[in-house]
Design an enzyme around this catalytic site. Structure first.
Site, mmCIF file in Angstrom:
data_model
loop_
_atom_site.group_PDB
_atom_site.id
_atom_site.type_symbol
_atom_site.label_atom_id
_atom_site.label_comp_id
_atom_site.label_asym_id
_atom_site.label_seq_id
_atom_site.Cartn_x
_atom_site.Cartn_y
_atom_site.Cartn_z
ATOM 1 N N ILE A 160 0.849 -1.179 0.000
ATOM 2 C CA ILE A 160 0.000 0.000 0.000
ATOM 3 C C ILE A 160 0.894 1.241 0.000
ATOM 4 O O ILE A 160 1.778 1.371 0.849
ATOM 5 C CB ILE A 160 -0.901 0.014 1.266
ATOM 6 C CG1 ILE A 160 -1.639 -1.305 1.420
ATOM 7 C CG2 ILE A 160 -1.849 1.197 1.232
ATOM 8 C CD1 ILE A 160 -2.520 -1.672 0.278
ATOM 9 N N LEU A 161 0.666 2.127 -0.947
ATOM 10 C CA LEU A 161 1.442 3.366 -0.996
ATOM 11 C C LEU A 161 0.937 4.317 0.084
ATOM 12 O O LEU A 161 -0.253 4.361 0.387
ATOM 13 C CB LEU A 161 1.321 4.005 -2.373
ATOM 14 C CG LEU A 161 1.955 3.177 -3.498
ATOM 15 C CD1 LEU A 161 1.521 3.710 -4.859
ATOM 16 C CD2 LEU A 161 3.475 3.168 -3.382
ATOM 17 N N HIS B 203 -5.370 -4.262 -11.088
ATOM 18 C CA HIS B 203 -5.807 -5.231 -10.083
ATOM 19 C C HIS B 203 -6.504 -6.404 -10.781
ATOM 20 O O HIS B 203 -7.337 -6.177 -11.667
ATOM 21 C CB HIS B 203 -6.762 -4.558 -9.089
ATOM 22 C CG HIS B 203 -7.235 -5.491 -8.021
ATOM 23 N ND1 HIS B 203 -6.427 -5.878 -6.972
ATOM 24 C CD2 HIS B 203 -8.401 -6.152 -7.856
ATOM 25 C CE1 HIS B 203 -7.086 -6.721 -6.207
ATOM 26 N NE2 HIS B 203 -8.285 -6.910 -6.720
ATOM 27 N N ASP C 152 -5.941 5.768 -4.579
ATOM 28 C CA ASP C 152 -6.209 6.717 -3.492
ATOM 29 C C ASP C 152 -5.702 6.100 -2.186
ATOM 30 O O ASP C 152 -4.995 5.091 -2.212
ATOM 31 C CB ASP C 152 -7.695 7.113 -3.442
ATOM 32 C CG ASP C 152 -8.598 5.955 -3.037
ATOM 33 O OD1 ASP C 152 -8.087 4.871 -2.666
ATOM 34 O OD2 ASP C 152 -9.832 6.127 -3.100
ATOM 35 N N ALA C 153 -6.079 6.696 -1.059
ATOM 36 C CA ALA C 153 -5.497 6.261 0.215
ATOM 37 C C ALA C 153 -5.997 4.885 0.668
ATOM 38 O O ALA C 153 -5.402 4.265 1.548
ATOM 39 C CB ALA C 153 -5.781 7.297 1.298
ATOM 40 N N GLY C 154 -7.078 4.384 0.068
ATOM 41 C CA GLY C 154 -7.618 3.092 0.468
ATOM 42 C C GLY C 154 -6.962 1.937 -0.267
ATOM 43 O O GLY C 154 -6.020 2.115 -1.043
ATOM 44 N N ASP D 168 -7.264 -0.513 -3.096
ATOM 45 C CA ASP D 168 -7.945 -0.788 -4.366
ATOM 46 C C ASP D 168 -9.303 -0.083 -4.445
ATOM 47 O O ASP D 168 -10.256 -0.613 -5.024
ATOM 48 C CB ASP D 168 -8.120 -2.305 -4.572
ATOM 49 C CG ASP D 168 -6.774 -3.024 -4.604
ATOM 50 O OD1 ASP D 168 -5.813 -2.455 -5.143
ATOM 51 O OD2 ASP D 168 -6.685 -4.147 -4.089
HETATM 52 C C1 GAR Z 1 -1.020 -8.832 -11.809
HETATM 53 O O1 GAR Z 1 -2.058 -9.725 -12.144
HETATM 54 C C2 GAR Z 1 -1.543 -7.714 -10.935
HETATM 55 O O2 GAR Z 1 -2.855 -7.339 -11.242
HETATM 56 C C3 GAR Z 1 -1.486 -8.348 -9.587
HETATM 57 O O3 GAR Z 1 -0.266 -9.040 -9.576
HETATM 58 C C4 GAR Z 1 0.015 -9.486 -10.900
HETATM 59 C C5 GAR Z 1 1.430 -9.065 -11.248
HETATM 60 O O4 GAR Z 1 1.880 -9.711 -12.386
HETATM 61 N N1 GAR Z 1 -1.554 -7.354 -8.574
HETATM 62 C C6 GAR Z 1 -2.207 -7.516 -7.415
HETATM 63 O O5 GAR Z 1 -2.734 -8.553 -7.083
HETATM 64 C C7 GAR Z 1 -2.222 -6.281 -6.533
HETATM 65 N N2 GAR Z 1 -3.156 -6.448 -5.469
HETATM 66 P P1 GAR Z 1 3.243 -9.272 -13.100
HETATM 67 O O6 GAR Z 1 4.311 -9.108 -12.022
HETATM 68 O O7 GAR Z 1 3.568 -10.402 -14.014
HETATM 69 O O8 GAR Z 1 2.975 -7.985 -13.840
#
Ligand code: GAR
Length: 200
Positions: free
Chosen positions: A92-93, A109, A141-143, A145
């Protein structure tokens, strides 16, 4: 401007897709730096192979979350980005980073938000029994996703899917969606008003 910094924690297949797109100057967006929280992230190797500079900001090297967040903000700022793309960045940023780049950080996401936010979007959709899931590109944003949605694409769950097989099919769609919208944002600009995002 089309200067893009990509944040990665993992394999970096989304980063690889952006790098492939930026080889065409007409694409408009150019990856000028990659920042990771994990020294071993595959995405760092992909960046180096393309001659793109990288930075690692590992939480273990900082006394607390706020100090780590300030270092993330600083290491991104060095690359003077117009847009920051979180692509498989699993943290989380914080306020320092989001405050430095207001409405200029986007995330991809692997679920149809607001369903299944968090670190296990694919697993959670499967466990819920969803028949359709997909991917979302949104403003951070701050939340968790929770930011305004830019674009989404649907992927059907198939009988017999497990987390790996479903995630692979989502990632095919996700890479195309991310490449499309990062390019559009770079070429046409993006405005955020409340939850409404307009590109172009
Ligand atoms: C992607 O599917 C991205 O949406 C997910 O991780 C994968 C990264 O793949 N992100 C999350 O789950 C964030 N909550 P990659 O490293 O091959 O681009």
């Amino acid at each position: 401007g089309g200067r893009v910094v990509v944040l990665v924690s993992g394999a970096g297949s989304n980063l690889a897709a952006l790098l492939a797109a930026h080889d065409d100057p007409a694409y408009g967006a150019r990856v000028v730096g990659v920042v990771s929280d994990k020294p071993g992230a595959g995405g760092l190797e992909i960046a180096r192979a393309h001659g793109v500079p990288t930075a690692v900001v590992a939480p273990a090297d900082f006394p607390d979350r706020a100090a780590w967040d300030r270092a993330v903000a600083e290491s991104i700022a060095v690359f003077r980005p117009d847009l920051v793309v979180s692509a498989g960045f699993m943290r989380i940023l914080g306020a320092a980073t989001l405050g430095r780049f207001p409405d200029r950080v986007v995330n991809t996401h692997p679920a149809l938000l607001p369903a299944f936010p968090g670190a296990h979007g694919v697993r959670d959709a499967l466990a819920y029994g969803a028949r359709v899931t997909g991917c979302t590109v949104h403003v951070v944003d701050a939340g968790v996703d929770s930011g305004p949605i830019i674009a989404q694409a649907a992927v059907e769950v198939q009988p017999g899917d497990d987390e790996a097989s479903l995630h692979e099919r989502i990632k095919v769609v996700e890479r195309a969606l991310l490449v499309e919208w990062v390019g559009r944002i770079a070429r046409e600009g993006m405005r955020v008003e409340g939850r409404q995002v307009s590109v172009g």
